[in-house]
Design an enzyme around this catalytic site. Structure first.
Site, mmCIF file in Angstrom:
data_model
loop_
_atom_site.group_PDB
_atom_site.id
_atom_site.type_symbol
_atom_site.label_atom_id
_atom_site.label_comp_id
_atom_site.label_asym_id
_atom_site.label_seq_id
_atom_site.Cartn_x
_atom_site.Cartn_y
_atom_site.Cartn_z
ATOM 1 N N CYS A 128 0.842 -1.184 0.000
ATOM 2 C CA CYS A 128 0.000 0.000 0.000
ATOM 3 C C CYS A 128 0.890 1.251 0.000
ATOM 4 O O CYS A 128 2.105 1.155 0.126
ATOM 5 C CB CYS A 128 -0.924 0.004 1.213
ATOM 6 S SG CYS A 128 -0.053 -0.072 2.771
ATOM 7 N N CYS B 269 3.321 1.645 2.883
ATOM 8 C CA CYS B 269 4.444 0.710 2.893
ATOM 9 C C CYS B 269 5.531 1.210 1.945
ATOM 10 O O CYS B 269 6.721 1.152 2.262
ATOM 11 C CB CYS B 269 3.992 -0.680 2.463
ATOM 12 S SG CYS B 269 2.507 -1.237 3.315
#
Lengths: 77, 355
Positions: A10, A13
């Site tokens: 995501c 991250c």
């Protein structure tokens, strides 16, 4: 030094991985960064919030994008 | 130890000064917020009809005015709610929530799980690690589901938008029924004893014993946490809000009154299930869908159908099912979707009937 960034990919991250790499470049610390995307592997570290950062096998932060100053602390210690 | 205490004492004055400064700026901010919020209706009229070449009473005029009024209003409310919830969230972590839930009995556990879903900081992309972490630590499967259903459905973004666009009554109804569905669906899944339909590797994962030292947060840290939440969440959703409001504004100005009554009205029995079916493949968040929903309501759609549509878009999404497939066997996914859909169906019919 071995650093692992755990996260399925995501936005948070990716940002974490980028920050870690930036800090390594800035400080010149000798470290290898690995991004772990696989759910099974992430779970095996015992964390349940992503992104998480693991430095030499030790969980440093879970569930949030760490601050640059914090990353610096982990790497220079 | 002693030097640490001295150090803290020494810093105490400085921290208090920062806190005082933040509170002062906060008060000025609240005053400005309040003032701007109250002149918004006039400001939007003035912007629309004095600065732009549109006529009072025209379709375009009514769309543009709607857009200029709703966009800043919703953004301001979101700002406030996201900040408040952010500060509350700084008291919670997924680890603490898990520890709290692992000892609870089923029914009580479901209620707490649904409530904690609102205030535990957790990003939807970590649903799978969170699921594993909960289940391996002895949180019952049904209670885990209450958390996973409640967290995305009842959240600060939905709350801020519903309050801003539709008033506190609809916001309260949505909160209440959303929590009801999370509690009910989790409880049913728990009763069905489907533990053996979780993928085997999950129960073997060693996710139960992570101990991390807890950070000590000052009030100042918590305010910063709330502010970070504002930057992060509004930075992510503002574009959806604007697109949603633009679509809503278009519907508001150009779609004839009452046209939605035939499709999403309360008289046709199929309007609730149809709303759910349309909602599943739509992958949007609360931010994008609520402005559209407001416009639909204005054109004669019934509240029950609209609630069902909104909940189905937010709580039942195809991408989420694909992610959950990694930890759940197909049968459990079908049960999950079926139970949540039944809950939404019930809420939809209930509100079409009583309103």
């Amino acid at each position: 030094m071995e650093i692992k960034v755990l996260g399925p990919g995501c936005a948070k991250c990716k940002k974490t991985e980028k920050l870690v790499r930036e800090v390594i470049n800035e400080t010149g610390v000798d470290a290898v960064v690995e991004k772990v995307n696989d759910m099974m592997q992430i779970a095996s570290y015992g964390v349940f919030g992503t992104p998480s950062v693991i430095v030499d096998g030790e969980v440093k932060c879970t569930g949030k994008v760490p601050k640059k100053a914090d990353i610096k602390n982990w790497l220079l210690k | 130890m002693e030097s640490k205490i001295n150090h803290q004492l020494h810093n105490g004055g400085k921290i208090n000064k920062i806190l005082f400064f933040n509170l002062l700026m906060g008060s000025i901010g609240v005053y400005l917020w309040w003032t701007i919020y109250h002149i918004l209706p006039d400001l939007s009229k003035w912007l629309t009809y004095n600065l732009l070449p549109v006529k009072v009473g025209s379709h375009l005029g009514s769309s543009v005015e709607f857009f200029f009024y709703d966009t800043p209003k919703v953004m301001m409310l979101l700002f406030l709610v996201v900040f408040g919830v952010g500060v509350i969230r700084s008291f919670f972590t997924p680890e603490k929530t898990r520890a709290f839930l692992s000892g609870k009995s089923e029914f009580v556990g479901n209620i707490f799980a649904a409530l904690l879903g609102i205030i535990t900081p957790f990003c939807s992309c970590s649903a799978v690690p969170l699921f594993i972490g909960f289940v391996t630590a002895g949180v019952p499967l049904g209670v885990t589901f209450s958390f996973l259903i409640g967290a995305p459905m009842v959240n600060e973004i939905a709350l801020g938008l519903l309050y801003g666009l539709l008033g506190w009554k609809v916001a309260a109804i949505y909160m209440g029924t959303g929590l009801f569905i999370a509690i009910f669906a989790g409880w049913v899944i728990g009763r069905l004893k489907l533990e053996n339909h979780v993928e085997e590797w999950v129960t073997q994962a060693n996710a139960a014993n992570l101990t991390m030292e807890e950070e000590k947060l000052t009030w100042n840290d918590r305010l910063v946490y709330g502010w970070d939440a504002v930057k992060e969440i509004i930075g992510r959703v503002w574009i959806y809000v604007i697109i949603g409001i633009a679509v809503g504004a278009g519907i508001h100005g150009f779609v004839p009154e009452g046209v939605m009554a035939s499709i999403m009205g309360k008289d046709s029995w199929w309007s609730v299930p149809l709303s759910i079916v349309i909602g599943v493949p739509m992958y949007s968040n609360a931010a994008g869908i609520i402005p559209v929903v407001e416009a639909l309501l204005g054109k004669g759609a019934a509240l029950g159908s609209v609630l069902a549509f909104m909940m189905s878009v937010i709580a039942l999404s195809l991408p989420e099912m694909v992610i959950l497939r990694k930890v759940l066997k197909p049968k459990l996914i079908v049960v999950f979707v079926g139970v949540v859909a039944s809950g939404i169906l019930f809420v939809g019919y209930l509100f079409n009937m009583i309103l």
